[in-house]
Design a protein around this motif. Structure first.
Motif, PDB file in Angstrom:
ATOM      1  N   ASN A 245       0.841  -1.194   0.000  1.00 16.18           N
ATOM      2  CA  ASN A 245       0.000   0.000   0.000  1.00 16.18           C
ATOM      3  C   ASN A 245       0.879   1.248   0.000  1.00 16.18           C
ATOM      4  N   ASN A 282     -10.100   6.881  -5.542  1.00 19.79           N
ATOM      5  CA  ASN A 282     -10.301   6.286  -4.224  1.00 19.79           C
ATOM      6  C   ASN A 282      -8.973   6.029  -3.528  1.00 19.79           C
ATOM      7  N   ASP A 285      -7.331   0.930  -0.818  1.00 25.71           N
ATOM      8  CA  ASP A 285      -8.212  -0.208  -0.532  1.00 25.71           C
ATOM      9  C   ASP A 285      -9.593  -0.075  -1.161  1.00 25.71           C
ATOM     10  N   GLY A 286      -9.802   0.965  -1.960  1.00 24.81           N
ATOM     11  CA  GLY A 286     -11.073   1.158  -2.634  1.00 24.81           C
ATOM     12  C   GLY A 286     -12.054   2.032  -1.880  1.00 24.81           C
ATOM     13  N   SER A 287     -11.724   2.400  -0.659  1.00 24.04           N
ATOM     14  CA  SER A 287     -12.620   3.254   0.125  1.00 24.04           C
ATOM     15  C   SER A 287     -12.513   4.701  -0.358  1.00 24.04           C
ATOM     16  N   ALA A 288     -13.367   5.537   0.196  1.00 32.51           N
ATOM     17  CA  ALA A 288     -13.378   6.945  -0.207  1.00 32.51           C
ATOM     18  C   ALA A 288     -12.062   7.620   0.173  1.00 32.51           C
ATOM     19  N   THR A 290      -9.727  10.243   1.662  1.00 35.43           N
ATOM     20  CA  THR A 290      -9.892  11.156   2.790  1.00 35.43           C
ATOM     21  C   THR A 290      -8.953  12.345   2.663  1.00 35.43           C
TER      22      THR A 290
END
Length: 643
Positions: A245, A282, A285-288, A290
């Motif tokens: 990551n 994104n 991990d594909g989340s929004a 931040t």
């Protein structure tokens, strides 16, 4: 002859098409279509006793410093299976010395580099030299002993198969040889070597490494250190075995800076093979996305590498259909190893121009622009030699060096043969130019952080780009355009101040040809902006060009022409200009819309490396192999933010 346009907006263009008595400087002829005059006025000029020399007191960068931020040697696991050039060989070559290649060829640069980052892969850093030399720390591991015996048994096929096995092992979740002491030893040997070759004022050996993650999807970063070995040795290369990551890489670098007081940056590269992942909307991990993640990326990744051996990543014709220069050394069939076919929806997450546009939209949503990056070119050569010049191109790796069939060598073998990449597809590029105050690690690093950099596809043209609100035609007359540029505006990589009411941004842009490359065709300014509805847009403006061409009714500028003699791998500089300079004001500016502007400089057509290869070896290549190229430069943008 000079060229002027006036379409009802303040738009000034000048183009010098001959050297004349001015030589290799930004020389301009006096205006004939306007009332502006360069004749001396009958005004008494009184100089202070110390005010005679126009060069005295200039405290801004005077010349671009040329380098490569992405070079591999035998210390990288993948490169080390093929090349036998060491990190010391790489420094010697970059400084202008002649070296002998892995296959016994003599090689030398036409001109030395000013700086270099040897960015060997972090994964099992230093393994191949240790294996080949029988390093005791590596042979203390079972896998190390097995590989050493296979590589040194004298069986060529077995050695090759083992080398490919070692490269394939990089895709695993854990290192096949987990030996932190061996990595520490190799890292400290490298940093000590960098200290030996670093010569302030002459050559900067910038310490760095490559964090290689998502190998097939190419989310790689080159990590650069501002400081010397003392601080660099307080850490070790962060690899995909620590985390795949990139957000964890930024956290690691943040912790390192806090512990050591040092400074580091990371340069993502060649997103054109990431299948949409490099500039995703994104989080990893594909989340929004931040605000915190966006801030970390903006902080640690001030630059991007839009051009290198594996193709050009500034723009794509699908994304920029009105841009006639968008399709340059395009690799757009699949990801890096051909395991995932590329679809059109992926392209927006891969190219620099589209990423800059995405950044404007993201900033409106979360308040931070994660893609506010400058430009710097590099080679990604795995030969130990930073060769980006068309007539001196040694390719991606040392498995195949210049020889009659290099052009058809299989570089990337994909599961689907239709996605295979052959040698001719490689681009002879690129280079990074840095406007630094002096040739030191600190000055170059600081220039990178403020994004006062530009990328080229290999040519060493000089490019200046400034933005402000009151640049005029008079600023193009001076032989010292940077005087006006720094006094009246911000350089490439900067931010415009708030727009005075009723005023549009103006830009001063100048380019001087590489003395041993092609003349200049044109200078363009690329604008991207975000409208009130959240939609992004772009437009390419021709702002200066050679010859007496004029845009047609649609605004398209005629081609500059083509003097390339493919059969003899030669060309004549009888077209184009040695230098171009312009003051340009945005005729479509809307003070409510965030925007960015960057300059793109295009050379006249010149022979591609494949043409030189065909000439030297007397081979014929099929029509699909391009023989002509148009070298170009991309400056870092200048941003405008409402309010």
């Amino acid at each position: 002859m000079p060229i002027f346009l006036n379409s009802g907006n303040t738009l000034f263009i000048r183009a010098a098409v001959t050297f004349g008595a001015c030589g290799l400087a930004f020389c301009l002829q006096p205006a004939t279509a306007q009332e502006y005059s360069t004749e001396q006025q009958d005004t008494e000029v009184v100089l202070a006793p110390d005010g005679f020399s126009p060069y005295a007191g200039r405290n801004f960068p005077q010349v671009p410093l040329w380098g490569d931020s992405h070079l591999h040697t035998m210390v990288s696991v993948d490169a080390g299976t093929m090349t036998r050039l060491s990190q010391e060989d790489a420094y010697r070559f970059a400084r202008g010395e002649e070296v002998t290649t892995t296959h016994g060829l003599r090689a030398k640069l036409s001109r030395p580099l000013d700086w270099l980052v040897i960015s060997d892969h972090a994964e099992m850093y230093g393994l191949m030299p240790q294996l080949l030399s029988g390093d005791a720390q590596v042979l203390a591991t079972e896998q190390g002993r097995i590989w050493y015996e296979a590589l040194t048994a004298g069986d060529a096929q077995r050695a090759f198969d083992t080398a490919m096995e070692i490269v394939a092992s990089l895709s695993g979740e854990t290192p096949p040889i987990d030996n932190p002491k061996a990595i520490k030893h190799a890292w400290e040997a490298y940093t000590a070597l960098a200290e030996r070759y670093n010569e302030p004022g002459v050559f900067s050996a910038i310490i760095g490494y490559e964090y290689t993650t998502e190998g097939a999807n190419n989310l790689h970063r080159n990590v650069l250190f501002r400081d010397d070995a003392t601080r660099a040795n307080q850490t070790r290369p962060f690899s995909q075995y620590d985390s795949k990551n990139p957000e964890d890489l930024w956290t690691y670098l943040d912790d390192y800076e806090a512990r050591s007081g040092a400074e580091v940056l990371a340069i993502p590269h060649n997103g054109n093979l990431s299948n949409g992942r490099m500039f995703s909307l994104n989080a990893y991990d594909g989340s929004a996305l931040t605000e915190e993640i966006a801030q970390m990326r903006a902080r640690f990744e001030p630059l991007y590498e839009p051009t290198q051996i594996k193709g050009d990543g500034e723009a794509h014709p699908f994304l920029s259909p009105d841009d006639e220069f968008a399709d340059h050394d395009t690799w757009d069939a699949a990801n890096l190893n051909g395991t995932e076919v590329k679809t059109p929806d992926m392209l927006a997450g891969e190219y620099a121009r589209e990423a800059l546009k995405r950044g404007l939209a993201i900033e409106r949503e979360i308040g931070v622009n994660p893609f506010k990056f400058g430009m710097v070119g590099a080679t990604d050569s795995h030969t130990g030699m930073a060769t980006a010049q068309e007539d001196n191109f040694f390719g991606k790796h040392s498995g195949v060096e210049p020889e009659p069939h290099r052009w058809e060598h299989l570089v990337i073998e994909a599961p689907d043969p239709a996605l295979n990449i052959y040698g001719w597809k490689q681009a002879a590029g690129g280079l990074g130019a840095v406007w630094a105050s002096e040739n030191t690690r600190a000055a170059i690093f600081d220039a990178m952080m403020r994004k006062e950099t530009y990328a080229t596809t290999g040519s060493r043209m000089t490019v200046r780009f400034f933005g402000g609100y009151d640049f005029t035609e008079a600023d193009t007359i001076s032989r010292l355009p940077a005087d006006a540029g720094y006094a009246k505006g911000v350089p490439m990589g900067g931010d415009l101040a708030a727009a005075p009411e009723g005023t549009a941004p103006s830009f001063l842009v100048a380019a001087l040809k590489d003395p041993i490359s092609g003349n200049l065709d044109r200078i363009q300014i690329v604008k991207g902006w975000l409208d009130a509805e959240g939609e992004t847009h772009e437009k390419v403006f021709d702002v200066a060009w050679s010859g007496d061409r004029s845009p047609d009714d649609s605004g398209k500028l005629p081609d500059v022409g083509n003097t390339v003699d493919v059969a003899n791998a030669s060309w004549t500089n009888t077209i184009g200009a040695p230098e171009l300079i312009a003051a340009w004001q945005d005729p479509e500016f809307d003070a409510t819309q965030p925007a960015f502007y960057y300059a793109r400089v295009i050379e006249i057509p010149t022979p591609r490396w494949t043409a030189y290869e065909a000439k030297r070896f007397g081979v014929e290549m099929p029509e699909e192999v391009p023989m002509i190229t148009t070298e170009r430069a991309y400056t870092s943008p200048i941003w405008y933010t409402p309010g």
